[in-house]
Design a protein around this motif. Sequence first.
Motif, PDB file in Angstrom:
ATOM      1  N   ASN A 196       6.549  43.693  19.836  1.00  0.00           N
ATOM      2  CA  ASN A 196       7.733  43.933  20.767  1.00  0.00           C
ATOM      3  C   ASN A 196       7.286  44.688  21.791  1.00  0.00           C
ATOM      4  OD1 ASN A 196      10.621  44.059  21.031  1.00  0.00           O
ATOM      5  ND2 ASN A 196      10.468  46.282  20.611  1.00  0.00           N
ATOM      6  N   ALA A 197       6.133  45.542  21.693  1.00  0.00           N
ATOM      7  CA  ALA A 197       5.537  46.316  22.849  1.00  0.00           C
ATOM      8  C   ALA A 197       4.739  45.384  23.945  1.00  0.00           C
ATOM      9  CB  ALA A 197       4.483  47.554  22.174  1.00  0.00           C
ATOM     10  N   LEU A 198       4.276  44.302  23.175  1.00  0.00           N
ATOM     11  CA  LEU A 198       3.614  43.511  24.175  1.00  0.00           C
ATOM     12  C   LEU A 198       4.457  42.630  25.027  1.00  0.00           C
ATOM     13  CD1 LEU A 198       0.569  42.257  21.797  1.00  0.00           C
ATOM     14  CD2 LEU A 198       0.420  43.452  24.000  1.00  0.00           C
ATOM     15  N   LEU A 199       5.756  42.244  24.453  1.00  0.00           N
ATOM     16  CA  LEU A 199       6.533  41.350  25.182  1.00  0.00           C
ATOM     17  C   LEU A 199       7.272  42.155  26.310  1.00  0.00           C
ATOM     18  CD1 LEU A 199       8.335  39.802  22.125  1.00  0.00           C
ATOM     19  CD2 LEU A 199       7.047  38.550  23.613  1.00  0.00           C
ATOM     20  N   ALA A 200       7.210  43.408  26.191  1.00  0.00           N
ATOM     21  CA  ALA A 200       7.739  44.385  27.211  1.00  0.00           C
ATOM     22  C   ALA A 200       6.690  44.722  28.303  1.00  0.00           C
ATOM     23  CB  ALA A 200       8.451  45.470  26.771  1.00  0.00           C
ATOM     24  N   ASP A 201       5.696  44.386  28.043  1.00  0.00           N
ATOM     25  CA  ASP A 201       4.450  44.809  28.824  1.00  0.00           C
ATOM     26  C   ASP A 201       4.350  44.131  30.207  1.00  0.00           C
ATOM     27  OD1 ASP A 201       2.246  45.900  29.913  1.00  0.00           O
ATOM     28  OD2 ASP A 201       0.842  45.605  28.019  1.00  0.00           O
ATOM     29  N   ASP A 202       4.528  44.668  31.342  1.00  0.00           N
ATOM     30  CA  ASP A 202       4.525  44.230  32.638  1.00  0.00           C
ATOM     31  C   ASP A 202       3.237  44.491  33.253  1.00  0.00           C
ATOM     32  OD1 ASP A 202       5.298  46.521  33.165  1.00  0.00           O
ATOM     33  OD2 ASP A 202       6.827  46.339  34.288  1.00  0.00           O
ATOM     34  N   ALA A 203       2.165  44.983  32.798  1.00  0.00           N
ATOM     35  CA  ALA A 203       1.039  45.136  33.585  1.00  0.00           C
ATOM     36  C   ALA A 203       0.277  43.875  34.109  1.00  0.00           C
ATOM     37  CB  ALA A 203       0.040  45.911  32.461  1.00  0.00           C
ATOM     38  N   ASP A 204      -0.751  44.055  34.610  1.00  0.00           N
ATOM     39  CA  ASP A 204      -1.608  42.881  35.435  1.00  0.00           C
ATOM     40  C   ASP A 204      -2.023  42.027  34.043  1.00  0.00           C
ATOM     41  OD1 ASP A 204      -4.601  43.636  34.896  1.00  0.00           O
ATOM     42  OD2 ASP A 204      -3.324  45.578  35.378  1.00  0.00           O
ATOM     43  N   ARG A 205      -2.456  40.759  34.291  1.00  0.00           N
ATOM     44  CA  ARG A 205      -3.050  39.732  33.530  1.00  0.00           C
ATOM     45  C   ARG A 205      -3.915  40.552  32.689  1.00  0.00           C
ATOM     46  NH1 ARG A 205      -4.773  33.929  34.791  1.00  0.00           N
ATOM     47  NH2 ARG A 205      -6.747  34.905  35.651  1.00  0.00           N
ATOM     48  N   GLU A 206      -5.200  41.109  33.182  1.00  0.00           N
ATOM     49  CA  GLU A 206      -6.179  41.504  32.461  1.00  0.00           C
ATOM     50  C   GLU A 206      -5.999  42.610  31.654  1.00  0.00           C
ATOM     51  OE1 GLU A 206     -10.757  43.556  33.474  1.00  0.00           O
ATOM     52  OE2 GLU A 206      -9.231  42.996  35.164  1.00  0.00           O
ATOM     53  N   THR A 207      -4.965  43.443  31.754  1.00  0.00           N
ATOM     54  CA  THR A 207      -4.570  44.356  31.271  1.00  0.00           C
ATOM     55  C   THR A 207      -3.691  44.014  29.923  1.00  0.00           C
ATOM     56  OG1 THR A 207      -4.759  46.046  32.905  1.00  0.00           O
ATOM     57  CG2 THR A 207      -3.277  46.929  31.066  1.00  0.00           C
ATOM     58  N   THR A 208      -2.924  42.965  30.160  1.00  0.00           N
ATOM     59  CA  THR A 208      -2.241  42.729  29.035  1.00  0.00           C
ATOM     60  C   THR A 208      -3.046  41.649  28.079  1.00  0.00           C
ATOM     61  OG1 THR A 208      -1.548  40.733  30.461  1.00  0.00           O
ATOM     62  CG2 THR A 208       0.010  42.739  30.293  1.00  0.00           C
ATOM     63  N   ASP A 209      -3.990  40.872  28.570  1.00  0.00           N
ATOM     64  CA  ASP A 209      -4.792  40.109  27.839  1.00  0.00           C
ATOM     65  C   ASP A 209      -5.594  41.254  26.937  1.00  0.00           C
ATOM     66  OD1 ASP A 209      -3.877  37.842  28.669  1.00  0.00           O
ATOM     67  OD2 ASP A 209      -5.836  37.356  29.847  1.00  0.00           O
ATOM     68  N   GLU A 214      -6.326  43.784  21.567  1.00  0.00           N
ATOM     69  CA  GLU A 214      -6.456  45.055  20.639  1.00  0.00           C
ATOM     70  C   GLU A 214      -5.373  45.106  19.428  1.00  0.00           C
ATOM     71  OE1 GLU A 214      -6.261  48.133  23.816  1.00  0.00           O
ATOM     72  OE2 GLU A 214      -8.475  47.829  24.303  1.00  0.00           O
ATOM     73  N   ALA A 215      -4.332  44.790  19.997  1.00  0.00           N
ATOM     74  CA  ALA A 215      -2.956  44.685  18.978  1.00  0.00           C
ATOM     75  C   ALA A 215      -3.418  43.858  17.680  1.00  0.00           C
ATOM     76  CB  ALA A 215      -1.782  44.474  19.557  1.00  0.00           C
ATOM     77  N   PHE A 216      -3.860  42.621  18.142  1.00  0.00           N
ATOM     78  CA  PHE A 216      -4.101  41.637  17.404  1.00  0.00           C
ATOM     79  C   PHE A 216      -5.145  42.060  16.359  1.00  0.00           C
ATOM     80  CE2 PHE A 216      -6.132  37.390  15.710  1.00  0.00           C
ATOM     81  CZ  PHE A 216      -4.843  36.795  15.451  1.00  0.00           C
ATOM     82  N   GLY A 217      -6.211  42.827  16.940  1.00  0.00           N
ATOM     83  CA  GLY A 217      -7.193  43.492  15.981  1.00  0.00           C
ATOM     84  C   GLY A 217      -6.853  44.413  15.085  1.00  0.00           C
ATOM     85  N   ARG A 218      -5.584  45.332  15.430  1.00  0.00           N
ATOM     86  CA  ARG A 218      -5.386  46.313  14.663  1.00  0.00           C
ATOM     87  C   ARG A 218      -4.776  45.652  13.654  1.00  0.00           C
ATOM     88  NH1 ARG A 218      -4.207  48.974  19.788  1.00  0.00           N
ATOM     89  NH2 ARG A 218      -2.020  48.243  19.770  1.00  0.00           N
ATOM     90  N   LEU A 219      -3.648  44.660  13.894  1.00  0.00           N
ATOM     91  CA  LEU A 219      -3.258  44.075  12.563  1.00  0.00           C
ATOM     92  C   LEU A 219      -4.208  43.426  11.840  1.00  0.00           C
ATOM     93  CD1 LEU A 219      -0.183  42.354  14.742  1.00  0.00           C
ATOM     94  CD2 LEU A 219      -0.047  44.565  13.367  1.00  0.00           C
TER      95      LEU A 219
END
Length: 227
Positions: A196-209, A214-219
């Motif tokens: 949900n946090a990632l879907l709302a993330d409107d940062a630049d592509r490098e930052t969102t990637d 990082e989120a995938f790794g945490r899970l």
Amino acid sequence: MLRVQDDDAVRAVTLDRPAARNALTPDALDDLRDAVAGAAQPVVYVHGAGDAFCAGADLDTVRGLDGEGGAAFARRGQRTMNAIEDADSVVVAGVDGAARGGGVELALACDVRVATPDASFAETGVTLGLFGAWGGTRRLQRAVGATHAADLSLSGRTVDADAARDVGLVSRVVEDPRAVADEIADNDAAALRELNALLADDADRETTDRREAEAFGRLLAADPFED
């Protein structure tokens, strides 16, 4: 004005002022903000009692405001809608009946919007010499695109549930919107929060990637496949 009912996975927040079509007073805005932002559950379900979702701002309140008071009321509504948009929980709007003005803005602040066949939507502010000032001008464009946003907000026209789905104002038309909240809540709570946090993330592509990886790794570090 609000009823809150909790279970392990879903907090149900009911706008409970049916005689006023669930119009929002200043105090109700604060209560709504606290109810959604303070939820421990992975999913919050927002809906209205009676035959309307929400008629928007309480007009008896608005009529008594001067310019300074009007700006303060707008900022109060913005704080509530921003808190809903920023909530850790997935917030599902179940629109049954009329959503008008600030009621549309409330739905737009939610992560998922579903409607019943009896739902209808209108940005009626312009018909009163006003407009939606709780962040709706930005969120409406993001949801439906600039062309549809201009049409809906400048005309003040009413659209039914199917038309709302066609332009992207809602994702589904269903008989029971609460079932959609339950469907989402059946998924892993940690994955819901991260995604949900990632879907709302409107940062630049490098930052969102980077944030996505990082989120995938945490899970994975939490071993989601462990029985």
